[in-house]
Design an enzyme around this catalytic site. Structure first.
Site, short mmCIF file in Angstrom:
data_model
loop_
_atom_site.label_atom_id
_atom_site.label_comp_id
_atom_site.label_asym_id
_atom_site.label_seq_id
_atom_site.Cartn_x
_atom_site.Cartn_y
_atom_site.Cartn_z
N GLY A 167 12.62 19.30 -14.20
CA GLY A 167 11.57 19.51 -13.20
C GLY A 167 12.00 18.84 -11.90
O GLY A 167 13.18 18.59 -11.66
N TYR A 168 11.01 18.55 -11.05
CA TYR A 168 11.27 17.97 -9.74
C TYR A 168 12.07 16.67 -9.84
O TYR A 168 13.08 16.51 -9.17
CB TYR A 168 9.95 17.62 -9.05
N HIS A 183 16.09 31.74 18.63
CA HIS A 183 17.44 32.06 18.16
C HIS A 183 18.42 31.07 18.77
O HIS A 183 18.32 30.80 19.97
CB HIS A 183 17.83 33.48 18.57
N LEU A 194 0.84 -1.20 0.00
CA LEU A 194 0.00 0.00 0.00
C LEU A 194 0.88 1.25 0.00
O LEU A 194 2.03 1.21 0.41
CB LEU A 194 -0.90 0.00 1.24
N GLY A 195 0.31 2.39 -0.44
CA GLY A 195 1.07 3.64 -0.37
C GLY A 195 1.24 4.33 -1.70
O GLY A 195 1.67 5.48 -1.75
N GLU A 197 16.81 20.43 -21.04
CA GLU A 197 15.50 21.02 -20.75
C GLU A 197 15.01 21.78 -21.97
O GLU A 197 15.74 22.55 -22.58
CB GLU A 197 15.61 21.93 -19.51
N GLY A 233 7.23 14.73 -16.97
CA GLY A 233 5.87 14.87 -16.47
C GLY A 233 5.16 13.54 -16.31
O GLY A 233 5.75 12.47 -16.53
N MET A 252 0.65 17.84 -9.11
CA MET A 252 0.72 16.39 -8.86
C MET A 252 1.58 16.15 -7.62
O MET A 252 2.74 15.77 -7.71
CB MET A 252 1.28 15.69 -10.08
N SER A 301 -1.28 8.75 -11.13
CA SER A 301 -0.72 9.04 -12.46
C SER A 301 0.45 8.12 -12.74
O SER A 301 0.96 7.45 -11.84
CB SER A 301 -0.24 10.49 -12.49
P1 NAI Z 1 7.82 18.27 -14.28
O1 NAI Z 1 6.55 18.69 -14.92
O2 NAI Z 1 8.17 18.79 -12.92
O3 NAI Z 1 9.06 18.66 -15.26
C1 NAI Z 1 9.15 18.17 -16.57
C2 NAI Z 1 10.15 18.98 -17.33
O4 NAI Z 1 10.40 18.36 -18.60
C3 NAI Z 1 9.69 20.39 -17.65
O5 NAI Z 1 10.69 21.30 -17.24
C4 NAI Z 1 9.49 20.39 -19.17
O6 NAI Z 1 9.72 21.65 -19.74
C5 NAI Z 1 10.53 19.36 -19.60
N1 NAI Z 1 10.29 18.77 -20.94
C6 NAI Z 1 9.11 18.38 -21.46
N2 NAI Z 1 9.29 17.89 -22.72
C7 NAI Z 1 10.62 17.97 -23.00
C8 NAI Z 1 11.45 17.61 -24.13
N3 NAI Z 1 10.94 17.08 -25.24
N4 NAI Z 1 12.78 17.82 -24.06
C9 NAI Z 1 13.32 18.37 -22.94
N5 NAI Z 1 12.60 18.71 -21.83
C10 NAI Z 1 11.26 18.52 -21.86
O7 NAI Z 1 7.79 16.68 -14.32
P2 NAI Z 1 8.61 15.56 -13.52
O8 NAI Z 1 9.89 16.10 -13.00
O9 NAI Z 1 8.64 14.40 -14.43
O10 NAI Z 1 7.68 15.25 -12.28
C11 NAI Z 1 6.37 14.71 -12.50
C12 NAI Z 1 5.42 15.13 -11.42
O11 NAI Z 1 5.80 14.53 -10.20
C13 NAI Z 1 5.43 16.63 -11.22
O12 NAI Z 1 4.11 17.09 -11.37
C14 NAI Z 1 5.92 16.84 -9.82
O13 NAI Z 1 5.12 17.80 -9.16
C15 NAI Z 1 5.79 15.47 -9.14
N6 NAI Z 1 6.93 15.26 -8.28
C16 NAI Z 1 7.03 15.97 -7.11
C17 NAI Z 1 8.12 15.82 -6.29
C18 NAI Z 1 8.20 16.60 -5.05
O14 NAI Z 1 7.17 17.12 -4.60
N7 NAI Z 1 9.37 16.74 -4.44
C19 NAI Z 1 9.22 14.91 -6.62
C20 NAI Z 1 9.03 14.24 -7.86
C21 NAI Z 1 7.92 14.42 -8.63
#
Ligand code: NAI
Length: 461
Positions: A182-183, A440, A38-39, A203, A267, A314, A145
């Site tokens: 991204g993240y 502090h 689970l999770g 990127e 993404g 997400m 997702s």
């Molecule tokens: P993301 O949406 O954060 O970043 C994807 C990046 O890929 C964007 O900068 C975009 O411009 C780039 N990109 C898209 N197509 C491209 C291409 N053809 N060539 C080069 N670059 C391209 O997605 P990511 O990092 O995959 O994360 C997915 C989801 O998971 C996000 O919505 C994020 O919020 C979530 N997540 C959150 C974390 C946290 O809260 N610490 C950690 C990991 C994921």
């Protein structure tokens, strides 16, 4: 045929939390999950294992470079990757077992298998051996997702990996090419760089961390570049070829890049396939996200949806908030998510944390704001602990002083942002934060000083 008040499909942070809350409210709840643990993604192959690796790789990097200037000498630091991965898995298993325990405590019936609809209020659970039909007054879809890829790229979780594969490389890549800054790209790129890989991040946009405050993203890029990550911005990746030597990443209009592993982090997309939504009246957007009203109810009465599958940020904690709000609205008549006060954290070093509006968003809205900024460098605790990179930035309404956004890059930013999210939830002004006594010496004083700086009266800068 078993009947429940509520069936939750998916035991990720949105689904399992909603199931527990509904059980607390006296309901007979079932949760269907196809994975034995689970999770959800967050616990199995996302937030938790990545944080275990981020923490371990951080310790390794610190130990490798030593702390001679602090009077601590280390010699012969060795990496035992297998042990590091084992620790990560133990953390995951322990927490997964914990959710099992919570389900038992709250008498939630757990079904192991893939759920699909068979008309309103009817759910079929297909297990590895048999099939079971369930009925319920209400059904909550919390299926989350999956990793999205790009045309021309087949993720094989060996050479070309998603975040899942990047959490389990059995050796440190020589050259890891990350697609997407991204993240995920930044967190996993950081892990493997610390463990010795050359890391190149490609990127598409002309900046990293899209959506985040641009000043913070710029500072992050500067710091990560100094740490050894190589960024190539404005690269539209067109495909990846696996060759005998490794991988070749093709970029539109530019030379290709060679490496031995490729991480695709561009993404995620909603999980709706196989749910047989055709058998009910659930509508989805062009991009496949399930549409819901303000009560998280889909166009099919009695069927609700929350989390990644309905779109928006997400994030595990956003899904949790939605799960709780949905169930509370259903069974108590009141529940609410304040989307303006949902923090986001990128767990790099330093961490990056944000809540509310960025400067760009405020400018676009034409909203007049005042800005207070304070550097970690000027904070006593940051100096003492050697965490001098970064700053806190507070954006407040020019007329009312209400806090509209806080953006932090710096040590423990992910913890510091909690105070800011609470302040925003209470509708605080920057003056409110500035007048709160902060212990502090703590890093939290950077938040107080940034709040003072909104009015030009920071003490230490
Ligand atoms: P993301 O949406 O954060 O970043 C994807 C990046 O890929 C964007 O900068 C975009 O411009 C780039 N990109 C898209 N197509 C491209 C291409 N053809 N060539 C080069 N670059 C391209 O997605 P990511 O990092 O995959 O994360 C997915 C989801 O998971 C996000 O919505 C994020 O919020 C979530 N997540 C959150 C974390 C946290 O809260 N610490 C950690 C990991 C994921």
């Amino acid at each position: 045929m078993p009947h429940h008040d509520l069936i939750v499909i998916g035991a990720g942070p949105g689904g399992y939390v909603a199931a527990i809350r509904a059980a607390q409210l006296g309901k007979n709840v079932a949760c269907v999950e196809r994975e034995p643990l689970l999770g959800g993604t967050c616990l199995r192959v996302g937030c938790i294992p990545s944080k275990a690796l981020l923490e371990s790789s951080h310790l390794y990097e610190q130990a490798t470079h030593g702390w001679a200037d602090r009077g601590i000498g280390l010699s012969k630091v060795q990496l035992d990757l297998a042990a590091m991965l084992k620790h990560k898995q133990q953390v995951v298993n322990t927490l997964g077992g914990g959710i099992d325990g919570l389900f038992k405590k709250h008498k939630i019936t757990r079904y192991l298998g893939h759920a699909s609809f068979d008309g309103p209020g009817r759910v079929i659970v297909k297990g590895s051996k048999d099939e079971q039909e369930l009925t319920a007054d209400k059904v909550l879809i919390a299926t989350g997702s999956s990793v999205a890829s790009l045309p021309g790229i087949d993720i094989d979780e060996d050479r070309i990996v998603s975040s899942t594969g990047a959490l389990s490389f059995n050796e440190v890549p020589k050259h890891l090419i990350v697609i997407g800054a991204g993240y995920i790209g930044l967190e996993m790129g950081t892990v493997w760089r610390r463990l010795g890989a050359q890391v190149t991040v490609l990127e598409y946009l002309d900046r990293i961390l899209p959506g985040m405050d641009a000043q913070v993203a710029k500072e992050a890029q500067k710091i990560f570049t100094k740490q050894g990550l190589e960024f190539r911005l404005g690269c539209r990746v067109a495909g990846v070829k696996v060759t005998r030597k490794g991988c070749e990443v093709q970029i539109d209009g530019q030379d290709s890049v060679q490496g031995d592993r490729v991480l695709v982090s561009v993404g995620r997309r909603p999980n709706t396939t196989g749910l047989n939504l055709e058998s009910i009246e659930v509508k989805a957007t062009d991009r496949g996200f399930i549409t819901v009203d303000e009560h998280f109810e889909t166009s099919q009465s009695g069927v609700f949806a929350i989390g990644d599958v309905i779109g928006g940020a997400m994030l595990a904690h956003k899904a949790e908030e939605e799960g709780i709000a949905c169930v509370e609205q259903l069974y108590t008549g009141y529940g609410h998510v304040n989307y303006d006060a949902i923090p986001g954290v990128c767990y790099t070093e330093p961490e990056i944390a944000t809540v509310g509006k960025s400067e760009e968003a405020l400018k676009e809205e034409g909203r007049a704001y005042r800005k207070g900024q304070f550097p970690f460098m000027a904070n006593g605790r940051a100096q003492a602990s050697g965490h001098m990179d970064g700053f806190v930035k507070i954006l407040a309404d020019a007329q009312t002083d209400r806090v509209l956004g806080v953006h932090i890059i710096g040590a423990h930013a992910g913890e510091l942002i909690a105070e800011c999210a609470s302040a925003m939830e209470f509708g605080a002004s920057s003056e409110d934060i500035a007048r709160c006594c902060h212990a502090h010496p703590t890093l939290a004083e950077t938040v107080k000083e940034a709040a003072l700086a909104v009015d030009g009266r920071a003490i230490h800068f």
